[in-house]
Design a protein around this motif. Structure first.
Motif, PDB file in Angstrom:
ATOM      1  N   UNK A  80       0.859  -1.185   0.000  1.00 50.53           N
ATOM      2  CA  UNK A  80       0.000   0.000   0.000  1.00 50.53           C
ATOM      3  C   UNK A  80       0.895   1.233   0.000  1.00 50.53           C
ATOM      4  N   UNK A  81       0.649   2.108  -0.946  1.00 49.72           N
ATOM      5  CA  UNK A  81       1.429   3.339  -1.032  1.00 49.72           C
ATOM      6  C   UNK A  81       0.591   4.481  -0.480  1.00 49.72           C
ATOM      7  N   UNK A  82       1.195   5.283   0.346  1.00 54.28           N
ATOM      8  CA  UNK A  82       0.517   6.486   0.817  1.00 54.28           C
ATOM      9  C   UNK A  82       1.574   7.554   1.065  1.00 54.28           C
ATOM     10  N   UNK A  83       1.667   8.475   0.144  1.00 52.87           N
ATOM     11  CA  UNK A  83       2.730   9.479   0.219  1.00 52.87           C
ATOM     12  C   UNK A  83       2.128  10.863   0.068  1.00 52.87           C
ATOM     13  N   UNK A  84       2.791  11.805   0.705  1.00 54.77           N
ATOM     14  CA  UNK A  84       2.398  13.194   0.588  1.00 54.77           C
ATOM     15  C   UNK A  84       3.623  13.925   0.051  1.00 54.77           C
ATOM     16  N   UNK A  85       3.595  14.274  -1.220  1.00 54.53           N
ATOM     17  CA  UNK A  85       4.775  14.897  -1.819  1.00 54.53           C
ATOM     18  C   UNK A  85       4.582  16.410  -1.808  1.00 54.53           C
ATOM     19  N   UNK A  86       5.387  17.099  -1.003  1.00 61.05           N
ATOM     20  CA  UNK A  86       5.234  18.547  -0.867  1.00 61.05           C
ATOM     21  C   UNK A  86       5.640  19.254  -2.164  1.00 61.05           C
ATOM     22  N   UNK A  87       4.802  20.175  -2.576  1.00 56.20           N
ATOM     23  CA  UNK A  87       5.124  20.916  -3.805  1.00 56.20           C
ATOM     24  C   UNK A  87       6.422  21.701  -3.646  1.00 56.20           C
ATOM     25  N   UNK A  88       6.659  22.189  -2.419  1.00 54.51           N
ATOM     26  CA  UNK A  88       7.870  22.990  -2.202  1.00 54.51           C
ATOM     27  C   UNK A  88       9.132  22.162  -2.393  1.00 54.51           C
ATOM     28  N   UNK A  94       4.851  19.974 -12.364  1.00 49.57           N
ATOM     29  CA  UNK A  94       4.141  19.214 -13.399  1.00 49.57           C
ATOM     30  C   UNK A  94       4.693  17.807 -13.548  1.00 49.57           C
ATOM     31  N   UNK A  95       5.692  17.479 -12.748  1.00 47.58           N
ATOM     32  CA  UNK A  95       6.288  16.151 -12.857  1.00 47.58           C
ATOM     33  C   UNK A  95       6.484  15.541 -11.480  1.00 47.58           C
ATOM     34  N   UNK A  96       5.915  14.354 -11.313  1.00 48.48           N
ATOM     35  CA  UNK A  96       6.067  13.651 -10.036  1.00 48.48           C
ATOM     36  C   UNK A  96       7.161  12.594 -10.204  1.00 48.48           C
ATOM     37  N   UNK A  97       8.206  12.724  -9.410  1.00 47.56           N
ATOM     38  CA  UNK A  97       9.326  11.800  -9.493  1.00 47.56           C
ATOM     39  C   UNK A  97       9.001  10.542  -8.690  1.00 47.56           C
ATOM     40  N   UNK A  98       8.992   9.388  -9.365  1.00 46.19           N
ATOM     41  CA  UNK A  98       8.509   8.160  -8.738  1.00 46.19           C
ATOM     42  C   UNK A  98       9.578   7.326  -8.058  1.00 46.19           C
ATOM     43  N   UNK A 101       9.865   7.263  -4.249  1.00 38.72           N
ATOM     44  CA  UNK A 101       8.679   6.675  -3.629  1.00 38.72           C
ATOM     45  C   UNK A 101       8.760   5.157  -3.695  1.00 38.72           C
ATOM     46  N   UNK A 102       9.159   4.648  -4.848  1.00 39.72           N
ATOM     47  CA  UNK A 102       9.233   3.197  -5.022  1.00 39.72           C
ATOM     48  C   UNK A 102      10.338   2.599  -4.155  1.00 39.72           C
ATOM     49  N   UNK A 103      11.510   3.208  -4.184  1.00 43.18           N
ATOM     50  CA  UNK A 103      12.639   2.686  -3.406  1.00 43.18           C
ATOM     51  C   UNK A 103      12.311   2.708  -1.909  1.00 43.18           C
ATOM     52  N   UNK A 104      11.786   3.837  -1.410  1.00 42.34           N
ATOM     53  CA  UNK A 104      11.489   3.950   0.021  1.00 42.34           C
ATOM     54  C   UNK A 104      10.482   2.892   0.461  1.00 42.34           C
ATOM     55  N   UNK A 105       9.432   2.729  -0.339  1.00 43.13           N
ATOM     56  CA  UNK A 105       8.395   1.776   0.049  1.00 43.13           C
ATOM     57  C   UNK A 105       8.901   0.343   0.015  1.00 43.13           C
ATOM     58  N   UNK A 106       9.708   0.022  -0.970  1.00 43.62           N
ATOM     59  CA  UNK A 106      10.245  -1.342  -1.051  1.00 43.62           C
ATOM     60  C   UNK A 106      11.197  -1.603   0.114  1.00 43.62           C
ATOM     61  N   UNK A 107      12.075  -0.660   0.407  1.00 47.65           N
ATOM     62  CA  UNK A 107      13.033  -0.868   1.500  1.00 47.65           C
ATOM     63  C   UNK A 107      12.302  -1.031   2.838  1.00 47.65           C
TER      64      UNK A 107
END
Ligand SMILES: [Zn+2]
Ligand SMILES: [Zn+2]
Length: 158
Positions: A80-88, A94-98, A101-107
């Motif tokens: 289950x992914x649940x992330x809050x990516x701050x715009x700042x 316009x681009x969400x770097x994935x 998110x993937x590495x952190x969740x897998x680790x």
């Protein structure tokens, strides 16, 4: 890998993204992890005022090294992914770097000591034989160090 968010400019807006992606270059710090084939992502992204909320499911098949017998084995995961990516903190809204998110969740999902199976027998400390594949001829004496001391004591006094 980026998700394009140029169609998600409106605050309160949301969109669903289903992706099957190959990540051949992900770096898992010093962990020995490979991703077999691709990562399946089913995400919903909300535009809040200060952040993008990313919720959904990540599915992949990992190749891990067993901490006992050192053999590679395959381990399917569903997270289950649940992330809050701050715009700042985004380079470009316009681009969400994935990748992070993937590495952190897998680790975070990994066991401290990965095991190919709960009752993995490990390897022989003498000859390195994988004991899951067969016994070796080594006689490995596993003596409790405290008992060994006692034994020495009695031997000296005989
Ligand atoms: Zn093992
Ligand atoms: Zn052996």
């Amino acid at each position: 890998m980026y998700i394009n968010l140029s169609d998600l400019k409106e605050i309160g807006g949301r969109k669903n993204v289903s992706l099957e992606l190959e990540f051949p270059d992900l770096e898992f710090v010093d962990r020995d992890i490979k991703i077999k084939d691709s990562v399946q992502l089913d995400l919903e992204i909300y535009n809040t005022r200060d952040s993008f909320v990313v919720k959904g499911i990540l599915e992949a098949e990992l190749i891990l090294s067993c901490s006992r017998c050192l053999k590679k084995y395959s381990s399917p995961i569903k997270l289950d992914i649940s992330e809050d990516v701050m715009k700042s903190e985004m380079e470009d809204e316009e681009e969400l770097y994935l990748d992070d998110i993937i590495v952190d969740n897998i680790i975070l999902s990994l066991p401290m000591k990965p095991l190919c199976s709960e009752d993995c027998k490990g390897i022989c400390p003498e000859c390195g034989q994988n004991l899951n594949e067969g016994e070796c001829d080594c006689e490995v004496e596993t003596v409790d160090p405290r008992l060994a001391k006692l034994k020495e004591f009695y031997n000296d006094n005989e």
